[in-house]
Motif scaffolding. Structure first.
Motif, PDB file in Angstrom:
ATOM      1  N   THR A  63       0.826  -1.207   0.000  1.00 36.49           N
ATOM      2  CA  THR A  63       0.000   0.000   0.000  1.00 36.49           C
ATOM      3  C   THR A  63       0.860   1.258   0.000  1.00 36.49           C
ATOM      4  N   TYR A  64       2.137   1.120   0.370  1.00 39.73           N
ATOM      5  CA  TYR A  64       3.008   2.283   0.430  1.00 39.73           C
ATOM      6  C   TYR A  64       3.733   2.533  -0.886  1.00 39.73           C
ATOM      7  N   ALA A  65       3.527   1.662  -1.871  1.00 43.22           N
ATOM      8  CA  ALA A  65       4.196   1.825  -3.164  1.00 43.22           C
ATOM      9  C   ALA A  65       3.653   3.024  -3.937  1.00 43.22           C
ATOM     10  N   ASP A  66       2.466   3.516  -3.556  1.00 43.95           N
ATOM     11  CA  ASP A  66       1.890   4.670  -4.246  1.00 43.95           C
ATOM     12  C   ASP A  66       2.394   6.001  -3.702  1.00 43.95           C
ATOM     13  N   SER A  67       3.327   5.962  -2.760  1.00 37.13           N
ATOM     14  CA  SER A  67       3.837   7.177  -2.138  1.00 37.13           C
ATOM     15  C   SER A  67       4.872   7.840  -3.047  1.00 37.13           C
ATOM     16  N   PRO A  68       4.546   8.984  -3.670  1.00 35.75           N
ATOM     17  CA  PRO A  68       5.498   9.621  -4.589  1.00 35.75           C
ATOM     18  C   PRO A  68       6.812  10.003  -3.933  1.00 35.75           C
ATOM     19  N   TRP A  69       6.765  10.489  -2.686  1.00 34.14           N
ATOM     20  CA  TRP A  69       8.014  10.943  -2.065  1.00 34.14           C
ATOM     21  C   TRP A  69       8.951   9.760  -1.800  1.00 34.14           C
ATOM     22  N   ARG A  70       8.398   8.585  -1.423  1.00 33.19           N
ATOM     23  CA  ARG A  70       9.250   7.406  -1.214  1.00 33.19           C
ATOM     24  C   ARG A  70       9.907   6.976  -2.515  1.00 33.19           C
ATOM     25  N   ARG A  71       9.127   6.982  -3.577  1.00 34.45           N
ATOM     26  CA  ARG A  71       9.684   6.574  -4.868  1.00 34.45           C
ATOM     27  C   ARG A  71      10.761   7.561  -5.322  1.00 34.45           C
ATOM     28  N   ASP A  72      10.542   8.819  -5.050  1.00 31.09           N
ATOM     29  CA  ASP A  72      11.491   9.849  -5.471  1.00 31.09           C
ATOM     30  C   ASP A  72      12.762   9.841  -4.628  1.00 31.09           C
ATOM     31  N   ARG A  73      12.629   9.762  -3.307  1.00 33.27           N
ATOM     32  CA  ARG A  73      13.775   9.884  -2.409  1.00 33.27           C
ATOM     33  C   ARG A  73      14.434   8.542  -2.100  1.00 33.27           C
ATOM     34  N   GLY A  74      13.696   7.437  -2.241  1.00 29.00           N
ATOM     35  CA  GLY A  74      14.292   6.115  -2.098  1.00 29.00           C
ATOM     36  C   GLY A  74      14.572   5.710  -0.666  1.00 29.00           C
ATOM     37  N   ALA A  75      15.301   4.591  -0.549  1.00 33.55           N
ATOM     38  CA  ALA A  75      15.541   3.973   0.751  1.00 33.55           C
ATOM     39  C   ALA A  75      16.356   4.853   1.685  1.00 33.55           C
ATOM     40  N   LEU A  76      17.279   5.626   1.145  1.00 36.32           N
ATOM     41  CA  LEU A  76      18.115   6.451   2.008  1.00 36.32           C
ATOM     42  C   LEU A  76      17.262   7.287   2.946  1.00 36.32           C
ATOM     43  N   TRP A  77      16.233   7.933   2.405  1.00 38.18           N
ATOM     44  CA  TRP A  77      15.422   8.840   3.206  1.00 38.18           C
ATOM     45  C   TRP A  77      14.260   8.149   3.900  1.00 38.18           C
ATOM     46  N   ASP A  78      13.777   7.038   3.353  1.00 39.08           N
ATOM     47  CA  ASP A  78      12.629   6.376   3.975  1.00 39.08           C
ATOM     48  C   ASP A  78      13.045   5.464   5.120  1.00 39.08           C
ATOM     49  N   VAL A  79      14.002   4.568   4.880  1.00 43.26           N
ATOM     50  CA  VAL A  79      14.383   3.621   5.927  1.00 43.26           C
ATOM     51  C   VAL A  79      15.742   3.939   6.549  1.00 43.26           C
ATOM     52  N   GLY A  80      16.499   4.851   5.927  1.00 47.92           N
ATOM     53  CA  GLY A  80      17.740   5.295   6.552  1.00 47.92           C
ATOM     54  C   GLY A  80      17.534   5.830   7.959  1.00 47.92           C
ATOM     55  N   PRO A  81      16.474   6.620   8.213  1.00 43.24           N
ATOM     56  CA  PRO A  81      16.245   7.096   9.583  1.00 43.24           C
ATOM     57  C   PRO A  81      16.093   5.966  10.594  1.00 43.24           C
ATOM     58  N   HIS A  82      15.479   4.856  10.184  1.00 49.68           N
ATOM     59  CA  HIS A  82      15.328   3.730  11.105  1.00 49.68           C
ATOM     60  C   HIS A  82      16.688   3.179  11.517  1.00 49.68           C
ATOM     61  N   ALA A  83      17.571   3.001  10.538  1.00 47.15           N
ATOM     62  CA  ALA A  83      18.905   2.480  10.843  1.00 47.15           C
ATOM     63  C   ALA A  83      19.655   3.426  11.768  1.00 47.15           C
ATOM     64  N   LEU A  84      19.596   4.716  11.479  1.00 46.54           N
ATOM     65  CA  LEU A  84      20.298   5.687  12.309  1.00 46.54           C
ATOM     66  C   LEU A  84      19.714   5.762  13.717  1.00 46.54           C
ATOM     67  N   SER A  85      18.421   5.506  13.848  1.00 43.69           N
ATOM     68  CA  SER A  85      17.802   5.555  15.173  1.00 43.69           C
ATOM     69  C   SER A  85      18.312   4.445  16.083  1.00 43.69           C
ATOM     70  N   VAL A  86      18.889   3.403  15.495  1.00 42.00           N
ATOM     71  CA  VAL A  86      19.527   2.342  16.273  1.00 42.00           C
ATOM     72  C   VAL A  86      20.989   2.684  16.556  1.00 42.00           C
ATOM     73  N   LEU A  87      21.706   3.138  15.543  1.00 44.39           N
ATOM     74  CA  LEU A  87      23.152   3.324  15.659  1.00 44.39           C
ATOM     75  C   LEU A  87      23.536   4.539  16.499  1.00 44.39           C
ATOM     76  N   LEU A  88      22.823   5.649  16.348  1.00 42.29           N
ATOM     77  CA  LEU A  88      23.227   6.882  17.029  1.00 42.29           C
ATOM     78  C   LEU A  88      23.147   6.794  18.551  1.00 42.29           C
ATOM     79  N   PRO A  89      22.098   6.219  19.143  1.00 42.77           N
ATOM     80  CA  PRO A  89      22.079   6.134  20.602  1.00 42.77           C
ATOM     81  C   PRO A  89      23.216   5.291  21.168  1.00 42.77           C
ATOM     82  N   VAL A  90      23.671   4.286  20.407  1.00 42.25           N
ATOM     83  CA  VAL A  90      24.702   3.376  20.897  1.00 42.25           C
ATOM     84  C   VAL A  90      26.100   3.914  20.646  1.00 42.25           C
ATOM     85  N   PHE A  91      26.360   4.381  19.418  1.00 31.49           N
ATOM     86  CA  PHE A  91      27.713   4.757  19.011  1.00 31.49           C
ATOM     87  C   PHE A  91      27.976   6.262  19.078  1.00 31.49           C
TER      88      PHE A  91
END
Length: 306
Positions: free
Chosen positions: A171-199
């Protein structure tokens, strides 16, 4: 954080009055139902860029649709936003300058300027950014536990998704901003939310493009620790994974299964966090300042990829 103005703070015994901005799948399935169900909140109304969608969602949630976003902001104590980041950011600035508390989605913005403006505007209000892993009943305690340890050597946090894979039906495939900005901006924040508190804070960012929207990040932290992330929304479905692995003096720590409680429960925990921040005046670790820090790292990564 200084205490919010009396006009923006609800009575001690009363619920936090929310306005919901956005009418898409995330608002329908998560934001709206969670705000209605939470014992400490009242959903005053819904605004959307399409008035007919706002009316439909408001009817489903037994609340009022607003045609004017500023009228909704004027009627509430806080706003919850389920909109693309570059629409979210200026609306959140307007709400914060009006003394309204903020429950935002990640990323808070896709430009450093937009993120900094928002962080500056929100200095006198409470804010929480919904990084899913930081509010998951399984992942959040694990992240806190690792952040309390010393002696880390290296680690990784990967989010390899497939919403744009050829055979995927999301259902999220219709999101224009996700398609335009890609994984870096959509799921990159999730990865950083794990790494930054620890490292800790990042001092150096290097990026490498993989197939389609896949991005590999190498991060050097101010502590001297290094970490990596692989991010994708276009991987084959059978290749998808959300994982983190940290290595150090304590051995190896692996992120537990994060999907047990689901996004609705996690969002409810984020609401808890904002209500508590409003009550105490204490900033939450996932406030807009942390959100701005994430945006700055992603912008540096994007520049590296160029």
């Amino acid at each position: 954080m200084t205490s919010p103005s009396a006009a923006s703070t609800p009575p001690a015994a009363g619920p936090l009055r929310f306005g919901l901005l956005g009418t898409g799948p995330w608002a329908q399935r998560v934001h709206g139902p969670a705000l209605v169900a939470h014992p400490g909140t009242e959903l005053v109304g819904v605004w959307g860029r399409r008035p007919e969608a706002a009316a439909e969602l408001a009817d489903e949630l037994s609340t009022r649709a607003y045609d004017d976003v500023d009228a909704l902001i004027a009627d509430v104590d806080a706003i919850a936003v389920a909109l693309p980041p570059d629409i979210q950011a200026p609306l959140a600035v307007r709400a914060a300058r009006a003394g309204r508390h903020l429950l935002l989605d990640k990323p808070v913005a896709t430009t450093v300027e937009g993120a900094r403006e928002l962080a500056d505007a929100a200095r006198d209000v409470a804010s929480v950014v919904f990084f899913t892993l930081r509010f998951s009943a399984a992942a959040a305690p694990w992240i806190d536990e690792q952040a309390g340890r010393d002696g880390w050597y290296t680690g990784r946090a990967d989010w390899i998704g497939s919403i744009y894979a050829p055979d995927a039906k999301s259902t999220y495939a219709d999101s224009p901003w996700r398609r335009d900005r890609g994984a870096l901006w959509d799921v990159g924040p999730h990865a950083l939310s794990v790494l930054l508190p620890v490292f800790g804070e990042v001092s150096e960012v290097t990026g490498l493009r993989g197939q389609l929207d896949t991005v590999h990040l190498v991060l050097r932290h101010a502590s001297g620790t290094t970490s990596t992330s692989t991010l994708s929304l276009t991987a084959p479905e059978k290749a998808g994974v959300v994982s983190a692995e940290l290595r150090g003096a304590h051995g190896v720590a692996e992120l537990p299964d994060i999907w047990g409680d689901g996004p609705l429960a996690s969002y409810g925990t984020a609401i808890d966090a904002l209500v508590e921040s409003v009550r105490t005046g204490e900033p939450h670790p996932c406030d807009v300042r942390f959100g701005a820090q994430v945006t700055e790292i992603l912008a540096r990564a994007e520049a590296s990829l160029r």
